[in-house]
Design a protein around this motif. Sequence first.
Motif, PDB file in Angstrom:
ATOM      1  N   ASN A  26      -0.272  -2.647  -8.154  1.00 14.97           N
ATOM      2  CA  ASN A  26      -1.033  -2.056  -7.035  1.00 14.97           C
ATOM      3  C   ASN A  26      -0.425  -1.356  -5.941  1.00 14.97           C
ATOM      4  O   ASN A  26      -0.635  -0.296  -5.388  1.00 14.97           O
ATOM      5  CB  ASN A  26      -1.998  -3.087  -6.259  1.00 14.97           C
ATOM      6  N   LEU A  27       1.114  -1.888  -5.761  1.00 15.94           N
ATOM      7  CA  LEU A  27       1.973  -0.745  -5.027  1.00 15.94           C
ATOM      8  C   LEU A  27       2.087   0.450  -5.609  1.00 15.94           C
ATOM      9  O   LEU A  27       2.259   1.638  -4.969  1.00 15.94           O
ATOM     10  CB  LEU A  27       3.344  -1.704  -4.730  1.00 15.94           C
ATOM     11  N   ARG A  30      -0.764   2.648  -4.902  1.00 18.95           N
ATOM     12  CA  ARG A  30      -0.837   3.362  -3.569  1.00 18.95           C
ATOM     13  C   ARG A  30       0.279   4.291  -3.348  1.00 18.95           C
ATOM     14  O   ARG A  30       0.163   4.931  -2.390  1.00 18.95           O
ATOM     15  CB  ARG A  30      -0.890   2.228  -2.860  1.00 18.95           C
ATOM     16  N   LEU A  31       1.666   4.107  -3.876  1.00 19.89           N
ATOM     17  CA  LEU A  31       2.263   5.101  -3.594  1.00 19.89           C
ATOM     18  C   LEU A  31       2.563   6.206  -4.551  1.00 19.89           C
ATOM     19  O   LEU A  31       3.255   7.169  -4.501  1.00 19.89           O
ATOM     20  CB  LEU A  31       3.826   4.350  -3.662  1.00 19.89           C
ATOM     21  N   PRO A 165      -6.354  -3.151   0.085  1.00 18.33           N
ATOM     22  CA  PRO A 165      -5.688  -2.884   1.520  1.00 18.33           C
ATOM     23  C   PRO A 165      -4.124  -3.085   1.353  1.00 18.33           C
ATOM     24  O   PRO A 165      -3.463  -4.024   0.733  1.00 18.33           O
ATOM     25  CB  PRO A 165      -6.412  -3.952   2.472  1.00 18.33           C
ATOM     26  N   TRP A 166      -3.389  -2.456   2.242  1.00 22.50           N
ATOM     27  CA  TRP A 166      -1.741  -2.627   2.499  1.00 22.50           C
ATOM     28  C   TRP A 166      -1.605  -4.117   2.443  1.00 22.50           C
ATOM     29  O   TRP A 166      -0.314  -4.668   1.959  1.00 22.50           O
ATOM     30  CB  TRP A 166      -1.163  -1.670   3.338  1.00 22.50           C
ATOM     31  N   VAL A 169      -1.840  -6.096  -0.760  1.00 22.86           N
ATOM     32  CA  VAL A 169      -0.782  -5.636  -1.712  1.00 22.86           C
ATOM     33  C   VAL A 169       0.668  -6.386  -1.105  1.00 22.86           C
ATOM     34  O   VAL A 169       1.167  -7.015  -1.932  1.00 22.86           O
ATOM     35  CB  VAL A 169      -0.571  -4.014  -1.507  1.00 22.86           C
ATOM     36  N   ILE A 170       1.121  -6.294   0.155  1.00 16.75           N
ATOM     37  CA  ILE A 170       2.150  -6.864   0.755  1.00 16.75           C
ATOM     38  C   ILE A 170       1.856  -8.379   0.366  1.00 16.75           C
ATOM     39  O   ILE A 170       3.153  -9.169   0.092  1.00 16.75           O
ATOM     40  CB  ILE A 170       2.489  -6.670   2.150  1.00 16.75           C
TER      41      ILE A 170
END
Length: 311
Positions: A26-27, A30-31, A165-166, A169-170
Motif C-alpha cells: 500500500n505504500l 500511495r507513492l 489512509p496514511w 499504512v504507517i
Amino acid sequence: MDLIYVALGLVILVFAGDALVKGAVNLSLRLGIPALVVGLTVVAFGTSAPEMLVSVKAAMAGQPGIALGNVVGSNTVNVLLVLGIPALLATIHSSRLELRRSYAIMVASALLFIGLCFLGPITWWHALILLVGLALMLWDSFRSTEQTRVESDDADIEGADPNMPWPLVIAWLAGGLIGLPVGADFLVEGSVNIARVLGVSETVIGLTLVAIGTSLPELATSIAAALKGQADVAMGNVIGSNIFNLLGIIGVAGLVGDLAVPVQMLRLDLWVMLAATLLLVPFVLMKRDITRVVGAGFIAIYAAYAAVLVL
C-alpha cells in the motif's frame, strides 16, 4: 521455557510478516512506486533486522562464527527455503518481473563478500568497503525509482487499497518492522539454547538454527506475498535481503569488532551460498517461474546441505 520462546516467536513472525507485506504494497500504491522497488528496500531491510541484531550482538561478544554464519546461512536459506517453501503453496511468477539489474547487484555483493573473507579476518576497512557498496546500491535503487515512478496497477492485488489512509499504512509497516525482530529474538534465543544443550558448534549454530530463525521474517513475508500473488514483493524481498545481509550487516558488524572467518566457511559454506545465488539464473535471466517442483527441489538441496553440516 525455550520451547515456549520458539513457539511465541513463530506466532509473532507470521502476523508481523503479513502486516509488513500489506503496509509495503500500500505504500507503493500511495507513492506511485513499483512494489518491486518497495520489496527491495523497505521490506528487505525490515526483514533483515533480526540478522542485524544477531550479528552485531555476536560481534560484540566475540562470536564471529555466529555473526558470519548467521549471514552466510541466511542468504542460503533465503534462496532455498524462503523461495522454496512459498513455491510449494503457490507458483511464484518470476517470469513477469524484470530483476536482472537487482540480481546482478546481488551476485556482485556475494563475490565481493567472498573475496573479502579470503582476505580476512574482516576488520574495519573490509567493513567500510561493504558499506560503500551498500550506499551505491541504495543510490542506484532510488535513482531507478525516480525513473520508473508511475501510476501503479497493484490495486488489483488482494489486500491492496490505493485509498488506505496514511496513518493506517504507517501502522501496518510499523507493526511489521517492530514485530519481526521481536519474534525472531524469541525464536533465536530459544533455538540457540536448545542447540547448545545438544552440544552443536558455534559456527553450525550460526549457519543453521540462527540462520533459519533470523530468516523466518523473510519466509513469513514471502509466504504472505506468494499467497496474494505478489511475486514482486516475494522476489524483491529475497534479493534485497541478501544484498543487505552481506553489505549492511557484515559492514556494521565489522566496525564493531574483527570477524575471523572459520576455515570451514572458506572451504564449504561460502561456495554453497554462491551456488544458491546462481540457482536463480534461470528464473531471472531466462524468465522461468518458480513452480512447486522447483520449490521442492530447493528444499531438498537445503536439507542435504543441513545434513552435511550437522553430521
